[in-house]
Design a protein around this motif. Sequence first.
Motif, PDB file in Angstrom:
ATOM      1  N   THR A 112       0.871  -1.183   0.000  1.00  3.20           N
ATOM      2  CA  THR A 112       0.000   0.000   0.000  1.00  3.20           C
ATOM      3  C   THR A 112       0.903   1.226   0.000  1.00  3.20           C
ATOM      4  O   THR A 112       2.057   1.151   0.449  1.00  3.20           O
ATOM      5  N   PRO A 113       0.366   2.379  -0.490  1.00  5.51           N
ATOM      6  CA  PRO A 113       1.218   3.582  -0.528  1.00  5.51           C
ATOM      7  C   PRO A 113       1.612   4.073   0.859  1.00  5.51           C
ATOM      8  O   PRO A 113       2.664   4.692   1.009  1.00  5.51           O
ATOM      9  N   HIS A 114       0.785   3.820   1.868  1.00  8.45           N
ATOM     10  CA  HIS A 114       1.143   4.225   3.233  1.00  8.45           C
ATOM     11  C   HIS A 114       1.118   3.007   4.130  1.00  8.45           C
ATOM     12  O   HIS A 114       0.046   2.474   4.398  1.00  8.45           O
ATOM     13  N   GLU A 115       2.281   2.557   4.572  1.00  4.75           N
ATOM     14  CA  GLU A 115       2.335   1.501   5.581  1.00  4.75           C
ATOM     15  C   GLU A 115       2.392   2.152   6.958  1.00  4.75           C
ATOM     16  O   GLU A 115       3.221   3.031   7.201  1.00  4.75           O
ATOM     17  N   GLU A 116       1.535   1.682   7.820  1.00  3.85           N
ATOM     18  CA  GLU A 116       1.496   2.227   9.188  1.00  3.85           C
ATOM     19  C   GLU A 116       2.770   1.840   9.931  1.00  3.85           C
ATOM     20  O   GLU A 116       3.395   0.836   9.640  1.00  3.85           O
ATOM     21  N   GLY A 117       3.130   2.666  10.914  1.00  4.24           N
ATOM     22  CA  GLY A 117       4.159   2.251  11.863  1.00  4.24           C
ATOM     23  C   GLY A 117       5.546   2.788  11.615  1.00  4.24           C
ATOM     24  O   GLY A 117       6.456   2.531  12.400  1.00  4.24           O
ATOM     25  N   LEU A 118       5.748   3.494  10.520  1.00  7.73           N
ATOM     26  CA  LEU A 118       7.096   4.004  10.255  1.00  7.73           C
ATOM     27  C   LEU A 118       6.999   5.446   9.751  1.00  7.73           C
ATOM     28  O   LEU A 118       6.956   5.684   8.558  1.00  7.73           O
ATOM     29  N   ASP A 119       6.943   6.374  10.673  1.00  7.07           N
ATOM     30  CA  ASP A 119       6.853   7.785  10.293  1.00  7.07           C
ATOM     31  C   ASP A 119       8.221   8.341   9.922  1.00  7.07           C
ATOM     32  O   ASP A 119       9.240   7.943  10.490  1.00  7.07           O
ATOM     33  N   VAL A 120       8.207   9.269   8.967  1.00  5.96           N
ATOM     34  CA  VAL A 120       9.442   9.952   8.551  1.00  5.96           C
ATOM     35  C   VAL A 120       9.209  11.460   8.687  1.00  5.96           C
ATOM     36  O   VAL A 120       8.912  12.146   7.706  1.00  5.96           O
ATOM     37  N   PRO A 121       9.330  11.984   9.906  1.00  5.12           N
ATOM     38  CA  PRO A 121       9.071  13.416  10.097  1.00  5.12           C
ATOM     39  C   PRO A 121      10.112  14.272   9.380  1.00  5.12           C
ATOM     40  O   PRO A 121      11.225  13.833   9.109  1.00  5.12           O
ATOM     41  N   CYS A 122       9.722  15.513   9.092  1.00  9.64           N
ATOM     42  CA  CYS A 122      10.649  16.471   8.475  1.00  9.64           C
ATOM     43  C   CYS A 122      11.422  17.241   9.541  1.00  9.64           C
ATOM     44  O   CYS A 122      12.097  18.217   9.235  1.00  9.64           O
ATOM     45  N   TYR A 123      11.304  16.825  10.781  1.00  7.56           N
ATOM     46  CA  TYR A 123      12.049  17.447  11.877  1.00  7.56           C
ATOM     47  C   TYR A 123      12.452  16.335  12.838  1.00  7.56           C
ATOM     48  O   TYR A 123      11.763  15.313  12.929  1.00  7.56           O
ATOM     49  N   GLY A 124      13.550  16.513  13.530  1.00  9.44           N
ATOM     50  CA  GLY A 124      13.945  15.489  14.488  1.00  9.44           C
ATOM     51  C   GLY A 124      15.375  15.672  14.944  1.00  9.44           C
ATOM     52  O   GLY A 124      16.083  16.557  14.457  1.00  9.44           O
ATOM     53  N   ARG A 125      15.750  14.830  15.875  1.00  7.93           N
ATOM     54  CA  ARG A 125      17.090  14.923  16.431  1.00  7.93           C
ATOM     55  C   ARG A 125      17.927  13.727  16.026  1.00  7.93           C
ATOM     56  O   ARG A 125      17.465  12.583  16.060  1.00  7.93           O
ATOM     57  N   ALA A 126      19.160  14.017  15.629  1.00  6.17           N
ATOM     58  CA  ALA A 126      20.089  12.969  15.227  1.00  6.17           C
ATOM     59  C   ALA A 126      20.211  11.934  16.347  1.00  6.17           C
ATOM     60  O   ALA A 126      20.103  12.276  17.530  1.00  6.17           O
ATOM     61  N   LYS A 127      20.388  10.691  15.948  1.00  6.01           N
ATOM     62  CA  LYS A 127      20.608   9.538  16.840  1.00  6.01           C
ATOM     63  C   LYS A 127      19.334   9.053  17.542  1.00  6.01           C
ATOM     64  O   LYS A 127      19.352   8.013  18.184  1.00  6.01           O
ATOM     65  N   LEU A 128      18.226   9.778  17.425  1.00  5.62           N
ATOM     66  CA  LEU A 128      16.981   9.320  18.060  1.00  5.62           C
ATOM     67  C   LEU A 128      16.088   8.620  17.036  1.00  5.62           C
ATOM     68  O   LEU A 128      16.314   8.689  15.834  1.00  5.62           O
ATOM     69  N   GLY A 129      15.062   7.936  17.566  1.00  4.14           N
ATOM     70  CA  GLY A 129      14.092   7.287  16.679  1.00  4.14           C
ATOM     71  C   GLY A 129      14.517   5.881  16.318  1.00  4.14           C
ATOM     72  O   GLY A 129      15.573   5.393  16.740  1.00  4.14           O
ATOM     73  N   PRO A 130      13.668   5.197  15.522  1.00  2.00           N
ATOM     74  CA  PRO A 130      13.936   3.803  15.167  1.00  2.00           C
ATOM     75  C   PRO A 130      15.220   3.638  14.370  1.00  2.00           C
ATOM     76  O   PRO A 130      15.562   4.480  13.543  1.00  2.00           O
ATOM     77  N   LYS A 131      15.894   2.521  14.616  1.00  2.00           N
ATOM     78  CA  LYS A 131      17.109   2.194  13.850  1.00  2.00           C
ATOM     79  C   LYS A 131      16.719   1.738  12.448  1.00  2.00           C
ATOM     80  O   LYS A 131      15.723   1.055  12.259  1.00  2.00           O
ATOM     81  N   LEU A 132      17.499   2.136  11.477  1.00  2.00           N
ATOM     82  CA  LEU A 132      17.235   1.737  10.097  1.00  2.00           C
ATOM     83  C   LEU A 132      17.862   0.368   9.844  1.00  2.00           C
ATOM     84  O   LEU A 132      19.028   0.155  10.176  1.00  2.00           O
ATOM     85  N   VAL A 133      17.076  -0.535   9.281  1.00  2.00           N
ATOM     86  CA  VAL A 133      17.576  -1.884   9.019  1.00  2.00           C
ATOM     87  C   VAL A 133      17.379  -2.240   7.546  1.00  2.00           C
ATOM     88  O   VAL A 133      16.505  -1.681   6.869  1.00  2.00           O
ATOM     89  N   VAL A 134      18.177  -3.180   7.083  1.00  3.49           N
ATOM     90  CA  VAL A 134      18.153  -3.578   5.671  1.00  3.49           C
ATOM     91  C   VAL A 134      16.780  -4.162   5.322  1.00  3.49           C
ATOM     92  O   VAL A 134      16.242  -4.993   6.066  1.00  3.49           O
TER      93      VAL A 134
END
Length: 277
Positions: free
Chosen positions: A188-210
């Motif tokens: 689907t074009p929008h999968e729930e559960g993984l937001d990509v805000p246009c603001y935020g702090r480095a090193k915080l938030g979910p870890k990116l995985v392959v």
Amino acid sequence: MSRDRMVKFTLKSTEDLAKMREAGKAVAAALKAMKDAAQPGVSTLDLDVLAGEILAGFGAVSALKNYQPPFSDIRYLHNSCISINNEVLHGVPKADRFIRDGDVVKLDIAATFDGWCADSAITTIVGTPKSPKAEKLVSVTRASLYNAIRKAVYGNTMGDVSHAIQSHVEKNGFGVVRDLVGHGIGQTPHEEGLDVPCYGRAKLGPKLVVGMTFCIEPMVTTGRGTVAHTGDDPWTIISADRTLGAHFEHTVAILEDGPFIITAAERSDEPAAATAD
Ligand code: MF3
Ligand code: CO
């Protein structure tokens, strides 16, 4: 439970990614055709019809037509979203809405190929720009997307991606939109559960995985970044202070060797398309 553990998302296989890439090529071609056709006197519905034709040529269909996004009670009825000047995004194509010289036009399409989606947007200024500020807005927003993509690397966090957008935009005196976010994407074009805000702090938030796939989409205004609905339709979002808006978006996959831009234009040097437009 930590914030990281609450995040849910699906990881894509190589086969899934190949299909998303086919959708991405179709989207890139449709955006290019729309951009070239966006001339004074052309209606936004004309551009929308053109988008559908180009997608069909790739064996893809619009993922937006008849789609009901998570943020809406009703279905969307067009192939694309076209937003002009102080409209930031989700503008609805109309037969009586004509492009004019100097307009800052946002073109946004999602397509489906064999059940898999890709979503991308660009901003273009038609003809002669009305001000240096308008040109700067477009170039800063575009650069913030590529800065963010460079941070979309295994082991980094989503905060690193978000911070790359915000820091570049604010350093240049513009405002990021906070009320809307980029998103996971797959079947689907929008999968729930993984937001990509246009603001935020480095090193915080979910870890990116392959295997993660998400849409990074800086939405920026020359004002404060606050947004509102127009009231003319349930979709179009304008800047609350009526300042100019810009929007660029790519669908990106996290691969072992770095970010892969699923919606990059086709290039002879594929798959090293991570640097493509
Ligand atoms: N690309 C747009 C987004 O991610 C899709 C909008 S859904 C629509 O927000 F239904 F409004 F078109
Ligand atoms: Co999107």
